[in-house]
Design an enzyme around this catalytic site. Structure first.
Site, PDB file in Angstrom:
ATOM      1  N   THR A  57       0.853  -1.177   0.000  1.00 18.68           N
ATOM      2  CA  THR A  57       0.000   0.000   0.000  1.00 18.68           C
ATOM      3  C   THR A  57       0.896   1.235   0.000  1.00 18.68           C
ATOM      4  OG1 THR A  57      -1.731   1.169   1.213  1.00 18.68           O
ATOM      5  CG2 THR A  57      -0.211  -0.132   2.529  1.00 18.68           C
ATOM      6  N   GLU A 117      -3.931  -2.354   5.945  1.00 26.45           N
ATOM      7  CA  GLU A 117      -3.250  -2.829   7.149  1.00 26.45           C
ATOM      8  C   GLU A 117      -4.212  -3.499   8.131  1.00 26.45           C
ATOM      9  OE1 GLU A 117      -2.880   0.054   5.673  1.00 26.45           O
ATOM     10  OE2 GLU A 117      -0.857   0.892   5.873  1.00 26.45           O
ATOM     11  N   TRP A 162      -4.346   5.336  -4.231  1.00 27.57           N
ATOM     12  CA  TRP A 162      -3.567   6.367  -3.548  1.00 27.57           C
ATOM     13  C   TRP A 162      -2.633   7.145  -4.473  1.00 27.57           C
ATOM     14  CZ3 TRP A 162      -5.377   7.731   0.803  1.00 27.57           C
ATOM     15  CH2 TRP A 162      -5.860   6.821   1.741  1.00 27.57           C
TER      16      TRP A 162
HETATM   17  P1  AMP Z   1      -6.552   1.334   1.691  1.00 22.88           P
HETATM   18  O1  AMP Z   1      -5.483   0.811   2.559  1.00 22.88           O
HETATM   19  O2  AMP Z   1      -6.099   1.657   0.307  1.00 22.88           O
HETATM   20  O3  AMP Z   1      -7.749   0.475   1.719  1.00 22.88           O
HETATM   21  O4  AMP Z   1      -6.990   2.739   2.275  1.00 22.88           O
HETATM   22  C1  AMP Z   1      -7.420   2.912   3.600  1.00 22.88           C
HETATM   23  C2  AMP Z   1      -7.750   4.359   3.824  1.00 22.88           C
HETATM   24  O5  AMP Z   1      -8.778   4.770   2.918  1.00 22.88           O
HETATM   25  C3  AMP Z   1      -8.279   4.701   5.199  1.00 22.88           C
HETATM   26  O6  AMP Z   1      -7.259   4.884   6.143  1.00 22.88           O
HETATM   27  C4  AMP Z   1      -9.036   5.983   4.912  1.00 22.88           C
HETATM   28  O7  AMP Z   1      -8.170   7.095   4.829  1.00 22.88           O
HETATM   29  C5  AMP Z   1      -9.613   5.722   3.538  1.00 22.88           C
HETATM   30  N1  AMP Z   1     -10.964   5.153   3.654  1.00 22.88           N
HETATM   31  C6  AMP Z   1     -11.327   3.873   3.512  1.00 22.88           C
HETATM   32  N2  AMP Z   1     -12.660   3.729   3.665  1.00 22.88           N
HETATM   33  C7  AMP Z   1     -13.153   4.958   3.916  1.00 22.88           C
HETATM   34  C8  AMP Z   1     -14.455   5.471   4.182  1.00 22.88           C
HETATM   35  N3  AMP Z   1     -15.534   4.705   4.182  1.00 22.88           N
HETATM   36  N4  AMP Z   1     -14.563   6.789   4.428  1.00 22.88           N
HETATM   37  C9  AMP Z   1     -13.491   7.597   4.421  1.00 22.88           C
HETATM   38  N5  AMP Z   1     -12.245   7.171   4.157  1.00 22.88           N
HETATM   39  C10 AMP Z   1     -12.064   5.867   3.923  1.00 22.88           C
END
Ligand code: AMP
Length: 540
Positions: A185, A329, A445
């Site tokens: 990630t 994570e 990201w």
């Molecule tokens: P990832 O590891 O790519 O799945 O990204 C995780 C991150 O995405 C989290 O720490 C948040 O910053 C953002 N995120 C995931 N789900 C949500 C949600 N429902 N609302 C707002 N931010 C989210």
């Protein structure tokens, strides 16, 4: 005194064995890169997984080896999840949307031995081949009739690997904390970081999903994971589905609103899972056709915040929206927002307000919010703080990366999510901001700092900042703000070109704003908070 119960290690392969015995006719339907639709069952899949596992062993794969995949959502990718981890190796899913540089970094950091690749991504690998480790072997995920002409040396055919292998296997025993999957990630600084899931965390996560969303995760329900298998294990569905008897509909590469609508309609999908960008596309299609895909009753949305209008539009058409929050994570599920039955009587508007929150924690995930000094803040729904989590499905450190691991754990061993949130008395989480300097565009990201470092290498740039601005289609897009050197006039196109050489095309900001001076915080850093407020409407 210890309890006197057996201790059997939790194993990922047991999930598919269980499904084959208990839900043998549970379906897996895949839109294939070859262009047709493929249908199979858990019964047949378990046989092919055994064949694939034998095939992997015939290639010399050993426990602990990292085996990479670069593939869309489809049955072969699903088979790889189980066959690789089943023999004790580690299934490393690579995100094909990453830049070439990041992909090369990841493959060499993970020390992948084999790379399984979908037909679509063969050209990407051909371009990278000269820079990839020399001993990496490629397996193309197709049959002999569709094997492409390729410059990838010694490329092997997936179906040949299975051919003639036995359809049964005695899965080996190993400790449950053995690694099963690896997913990188993006970080705010430096290269992507690997989350290494264990058999134990993966199986516990599947259990947790099944008890948390029992209305969807039950026998016979047809679920479409639009969320990719290369993105945190498609939010855990490939493990929770066989455990609960859910049928999976894999969409392949066509993720636009029209293709998804047609697939959902045809396959009578009840629940579909994906990021908000995907649902905006589907909603356009629903509006154009004036109806829902037949059978649709539920949407799970996560990865980015779901807007009120998105939730409201689906709910007003009778589709339940489950807003979920989590992270790579965290395997990834942290919270979900199906409302408890005591809220059934709430007025529609009030329910939608509630559903806009990220919901309540799932069993096994503890949450706390703290101030800058690490002091716990009240769960009053008003006070925002840094959100920390802990639990059996949460990383205890990045793969082979102590430097990145150290700063993300506090003294009590909690993991810092990089999200800012409030939690109310009923346990509802509201993500209000992000402390990590990242932009999430269409569920993927973009590191602000990476872009800023590249832009700073331009001789005409004195200082710069990249911030997220809201975007209707992609949720967020990066905006570049530049303070030029007094004697220089850098041009937008020069900056775009500079960035395009180093990052994926979709990561390049859409616009550049030149300012005389960037706002600074008390400590002399660029104040992104001020910039975000100043430019909030920029991309709308
Ligand atoms: P990832 O590891 O790519 O799945 O990204 C995780 C991150 O995405 C989290 O720490 C948040 O910053 C953002 N995120 C995931 N789900 C949500 C949600 N429902 N609302 C707002 N931010 C989210």
């Amino acid at each position: 005194m210890k309890g006197l119960m057996m201790h059997r290690p939790l194993k990922v392969a047991d999930l598919i064995t269980f499904a084959a015995e208990t839900y043998p006719s549970g379906e897996i339907v895949s839109v294939r890169t070859e262009g047709d639709v493929h249908r199979t069952t858990y019964g047949e899949t378990a046989r092919r997984v055994a064949q694939l596992a034998h095939g992997l062993k015939s290639l010399g794969v050993k426990p602990g080896d990292r085996i990479a995949t670069l593939a869309w959502n489809g049955y072969r990718h699903f088979e790889l999840y189980y066959a690789i981890s089943g023999i004790g190796a580690i299934c490393h899913t690579i995100n094909p949307r990453l830049s070439a540089e990041q992909m090369l970094y990841i493959v060499s950091h993970a020390e992948d031995r084999l790379l399984f690749v979908d037909l679509t991504f063969v050209p990407i690998l051909e371009r990278l081949a000269a820079h990839l480790p020399k001993d990496l072997r490629f397996i193309i995920m197709t049959d002999r009739a569709h094997m492409p002409e390729t410059s990838l040396e010694g490329a092997f055919c997936y179906e040949d690997l299975l051919d003639g292998q036995p359809g049964e296997i005695d899965w080996p025993e190993f400790p449950e904390d053995q690694a099963a999957g690896l997913c990188y990630t993006s970080g705010t600084t430096g290269e992507p970081k690997g989350t290494l899931f264990s058999h134990r965390s993966t199986v516990l996560h599947a259990f947790s999903m099944c008890v948390t969303i029992p209305k969807i995760l039950r026998e016979g329900v047809r679920i479409l994971p639009v969320v990719p298998l290369f993105h945190v294990n498609a939010w855990g569905l490939p493990y929770a589905a066989p455990l609960s008897g859910v049928s999976l509909i894999f969409p392949g590469s066509a993720l636009d609103g029209k293709s998804l609508f047609d697939l959902m309609d045809r396959e009578k999908v009840y629940s579909a899972w994906g990021v908000p960008t995907v649902w905006h596309g589907l909603l356009n299609e629903i509006t154009q056709r004036g109806r829902l895909p037949e059978g649709l009753g539920d949407i799970v949305v996560g990865g980015s915040a779901a807007s009120r209008s998105l939730i409201e539009t689906f709910e007003s058409r009778g589709v339940n929206v489950c807003h979920a929050w989590g992270m790579t994570e965290m395997s990834p599920l942290g919270t979900q927002c199906n409302l408890p039955s005591e809220m059934d009587q709430m007025a529609f508007d009030e329910r939608i307000d509630r559903k806009q929150s990220q919901g309540r924690r799932v069993f096994g995930v503890d949450m706390k919010i703290v101030d800058d000094a690490g002091i716990r803040l009240p769960h009053d729904g008003k006070t925002p703080g840094h959100l920390y989590v802990r639990g059996n499905t949460i990383t205890s450190g990045y793969f082979n990366n102590d430097e990145a691991s150290r700063p993300v754990f506090d003294g009590e061993g909690w993991f810092c999510t990089g999200d800012i949130a409030t939690i109310d008395q009923d346990g509802f989480l509201n993500i209000t901001d992000r402390s990590k300097d990242l932009i999430k565009s269409g569920g993927e990201w973009i590191s602000s700092l990476d872009l800023e470092n590249i832009v700073m290498s331009h001789p005409g740039v004195a200082n710069c900042a990249v911030i997220a601005v809201p975007d209707e289609k992609w949720d967020e897009r990066p905006l570049l703000i530049v303070q030029a050197r007094e004697d220089a006039q850098p041009q937008k196109q020069e900056l775009f070109d500079l960035l395009a050489e180093r990052v994926a095309k979709w990561q390049v900001p859409d616009d550049v704003v030149f300012v005389d001076e960037l706002p600074l915080t008390a400590t002399g850093k660029v104040s992104k908070l001020t910039l975000r407020k100043q430019h909030a409407g920029e991309a709308e």
